[in-house]
Design a protein around this motif. Structure first.
Motif, short mmCIF file in Angstrom:
data_model
loop_
_atom_site.label_atom_id
_atom_site.label_comp_id
_atom_site.label_asym_id
_atom_site.label_seq_id
_atom_site.Cartn_x
_atom_site.Cartn_y
_atom_site.Cartn_z
N GLU A 32 -14.57 -38.39 -48.64
CA GLU A 32 -15.42 -37.88 -47.55
C GLU A 32 -15.41 -36.36 -47.53
O GLU A 32 -16.44 -35.72 -47.26
CB GLU A 32 -14.96 -38.44 -46.21
CG GLU A 32 -15.30 -39.91 -46.03
CD GLU A 32 -14.69 -40.53 -44.78
OE1 GLU A 32 -13.85 -39.88 -44.12
OE2 GLU A 32 -15.07 -41.67 -44.47
N SER A 33 -14.27 -35.77 -47.82
CA SER A 33 -14.19 -34.30 -47.92
C SER A 33 -15.05 -33.78 -49.06
O SER A 33 -15.74 -32.77 -48.91
CB SER A 33 -12.73 -33.86 -48.14
OG SER A 33 -11.95 -34.15 -47.02
N VAL A 34 -15.01 -34.47 -50.20
CA VAL A 34 -15.84 -34.07 -51.34
C VAL A 34 -17.31 -34.07 -50.95
O VAL A 34 -18.05 -33.12 -51.24
CB VAL A 34 -15.59 -35.01 -52.55
CG1 VAL A 34 -16.63 -34.79 -53.64
CG2 VAL A 34 -14.18 -34.81 -53.10
N LEU A 35 -17.74 -35.11 -50.26
CA LEU A 35 -19.14 -35.20 -49.82
C LEU A 35 -19.47 -34.08 -48.84
O LEU A 35 -20.50 -33.40 -48.98
CB LEU A 35 -19.42 -36.56 -49.19
CG LEU A 35 -20.83 -36.76 -48.61
CD1 LEU A 35 -21.90 -36.56 -49.67
CD2 LEU A 35 -20.94 -38.13 -47.96
N ILE A 55 -13.82 -24.89 -55.63
CA ILE A 55 -12.38 -25.03 -55.90
C ILE A 55 -11.79 -26.15 -55.03
O ILE A 55 -11.08 -27.03 -55.53
CB ILE A 55 -11.65 -23.69 -55.66
CG1 ILE A 55 -12.07 -22.67 -56.72
CG2 ILE A 55 -10.13 -23.90 -55.65
CD1 ILE A 55 -11.67 -21.24 -56.41
N ILE A 56 -12.11 -26.12 -53.76
CA ILE A 56 -11.56 -27.13 -52.83
C ILE A 56 -12.11 -28.51 -53.17
O ILE A 56 -11.37 -29.51 -53.17
CB ILE A 56 -11.85 -26.74 -51.37
CG1 ILE A 56 -11.10 -25.45 -51.02
CG2 ILE A 56 -11.47 -27.86 -50.42
CD1 ILE A 56 -11.53 -24.80 -49.72
N LYS A 57 -13.40 -28.59 -53.50
CA LYS A 57 -14.01 -29.88 -53.86
C LYS A 57 -13.32 -30.47 -55.08
O LYS A 57 -13.01 -31.67 -55.11
CB LYS A 57 -15.50 -29.71 -54.13
CG LYS A 57 -16.19 -30.99 -54.56
CD LYS A 57 -17.55 -30.74 -55.19
CE LYS A 57 -17.54 -29.85 -56.37
NZ LYS A 57 -16.98 -30.42 -57.60
N GLU A 58 -13.04 -29.65 -56.08
CA GLU A 58 -12.36 -30.14 -57.28
C GLU A 58 -10.95 -30.62 -56.96
O GLU A 58 -10.50 -31.63 -57.50
CB GLU A 58 -12.35 -29.06 -58.36
CG GLU A 58 -13.73 -28.84 -58.95
CD GLU A 58 -13.76 -27.79 -60.04
OE1 GLU A 58 -12.69 -27.31 -60.46
OE2 GLU A 58 -14.88 -27.45 -60.47
N GLN A 59 -10.26 -29.91 -56.08
CA GLN A 59 -8.92 -30.35 -55.67
C GLN A 59 -8.98 -31.70 -54.96
O GLN A 59 -8.16 -32.58 -55.20
CB GLN A 59 -8.27 -29.31 -54.76
CG GLN A 59 -7.94 -28.01 -55.46
CD GLN A 59 -7.55 -26.91 -54.49
OE1 GLN A 59 -7.81 -26.98 -53.28
NE2 GLN A 59 -6.90 -25.87 -55.01
#
Length: 132
Positions: A32-35, A55-59
């Protein structure tokens, strides 16, 4: 002497630890964070913000893969895969959607939504196995 060190009782656990420590919600929350990050990325024109978002999405996508792998390798056992023969394929598809060829490597909200659908399918099976 060997008898002295032999266990008096043998405990058999389905999981590495007694059940209750695994939950697909961990993967879902990260997905959900990725989305959400992908949506914010597309809504912004700020290059610094977009870089941080990537960067955060990849993490977060890497965490999705981690949580899925833990379920796949530590929670689910042979009897589950026998009862749900599509489960291996489902995990493979989900981890690919989370990986470099999917949500980790792109900022496509459709991919993130597909990932959430796969996680929901895994979650349904997970909870069915918890009822047994």
């Amino acid at each position: 002497m060997i008898r002295l060190f032999r266990p008096r009782a043998v405990a058999n656990a389905h999981c590495d630890l007694p059940c209750g420590v695994y939950d697909p919600a961990q993967a879902r929350i990260e997905a959900e964070s990725v989305l959400a990050i992908a949506k914010k990325y597309h809504d912004s024109d700020d290059p610094a913000f977009r870089t941080r978002a990537l960067i955060i999405k990849e993490q977060r996508a890497e965490l999705v893969k981690h949580h899925l792998w833990v379920l796949w390798t530590d929670y689910f056992k042979a009897p589950h895969f026998e009862k749900y023969p599509h489960l291996h394929g489902l995990f493979n598809e989900a981890t690919k959607l989370a990986g470099a060829g999917g949500a980790k490597g792109a900022v496509d909200t459709a991919v993130a939504e597909q990932l959430l659908v796969k996680i929901e399918e895994i979650s349904k099976i997970f909870w069915e196995t918890k009822q047994a």
